[in-house]
Design a protein around this motif. Structure first.
Motif, PDB file in Angstrom:
ATOM      1  N   ALA A  71       0.810  -1.217   0.000  1.00  0.00           N
ATOM      2  CA  ALA A  71       0.000   0.000   0.000  1.00  0.00           C
ATOM      3  C   ALA A  71       0.840   1.262   0.000  1.00  0.00           C
ATOM      4  CB  ALA A  71      -0.937  -0.004   1.211  1.00  0.00           C
ATOM      5  N   GLU A 103      -6.939   2.394   0.651  1.00  0.00           N
ATOM      6  CA  GLU A 103      -5.943   1.336   0.454  1.00  0.00           C
ATOM      7  C   GLU A 103      -5.611   0.753   1.821  1.00  0.00           C
ATOM      8  OE1 GLU A 103      -5.755   1.039  -2.622  1.00  0.00           O
ATOM      9  OE2 GLU A 103      -6.227   3.056  -3.299  1.00  0.00           O
ATOM     10  N   ASP A 163      -3.553  -1.831   4.156  1.00  0.00           N
ATOM     11  CA  ASP A 163      -2.321  -2.624   4.237  1.00  0.00           C
ATOM     12  C   ASP A 163      -2.625  -3.920   4.983  1.00  0.00           C
ATOM     13  OD1 ASP A 163       0.372  -3.375   4.266  1.00  0.00           O
ATOM     14  OD2 ASP A 163       0.777  -2.247   6.100  1.00  0.00           O
ATOM     15  N   PHE A 220      -2.191  -5.375  -0.599  1.00  0.00           N
ATOM     16  CA  PHE A 220      -3.178  -4.455  -0.035  1.00  0.00           C
ATOM     17  C   PHE A 220      -4.527  -4.630  -0.706  1.00  0.00           C
ATOM     18  CE2 PHE A 220      -1.258  -1.951  -3.465  1.00  0.00           C
ATOM     19  CZ  PHE A 220      -2.312  -1.241  -4.026  1.00  0.00           C
TER      20      PHE A 220
END
Length: 196
Positions: free
Chosen positions: A113, A150, A152, A158
């Protein structure tokens, strides 16, 4: 060059993903989640550690959100799978017939990410938390009809959530789109964490 292709994709954006397009990441102070930490620097951002790893390689993107979750999010069409060629990821699009909203979930397993806050990224990024996982709210300059979150989830992986205005009668403000992206990401991470 990859960034040039991604710029073309972002400009055409009907079902494409928004992707990092320029050089510096900036932050926006329009926090839409009370529990989400915000950053105040406009230079480099860093993601805090994730609580654990949730690998995405065996996940079906269209099976992440349950029927009940989709109903709660006003996404009532059947999930439609495809491959996002820009992200090189398995993806799924779900529309809201009456809400005029479109959600896209992509499972990126070849980059982390932090790609969105790299030196090559040109967007407005803010560090947030989604169900305890570090995430970024990303707004791309010139594309105010969408917002990305996004998440992680694992090293080099991601969850990319894009939430956009599907062209309903009234335009949806970008702040509302970012809230929608966060809601979809929260529902998806609840499922991926085994909480649905």
């Amino acid at each position: 060059m990859r960034l040039a292709l991604l710029l073309l994709c972002a400009a055409a954006l009907a079902g494409c993903s928004a992707y990092p397009l320029t050089e510096t990441s900036q932050t926006h102070d329009n926090s839409s989640s009370a529990a989400a930490p915000t950053t105040t620097t406009t230079t480099s951002l860093t993601l805090p550690p994730r609580p654990r790893e949730i690998p995405l390689d065996k996940v079906n993107p269209c099976a992440i959100l349950t029927k009940d979750q989709r109903a709660q999010l006003s996404l009532d069409t059947p999930p439609s799978p495809y491959t996002d060629t820009d992200l090189k990821a398995r993806a799924c699009t779900i529309r809201g017939t009456y809400s005029g909203q479109v959600a896209r979930l992509a499972l990126v397993t070849n980059e982390g990410a932090d790609l969105w806050i790299s030196d090559e990224a040109q967007n407005t990024a803010k560090v947030i938390a989604i169900v305890g996982f570090p995430a970024l709210e990303v707004r791309t300059p010139g594309l105010d009809t969408l917002c990305n979150v996004e998440v992680d989830v694992a090293k080099g992986e991601f969850l990319d959530v894009l939430f956009r205005d599907g062209g309903g009668a009234a335009p949806i403000p970008q702040d509302d789109l970012c809230l929608g992206a966060q809601r979809v990401a929260e529902a998806a991470m609840t499922s991926l964490s085994g909480g649905h």
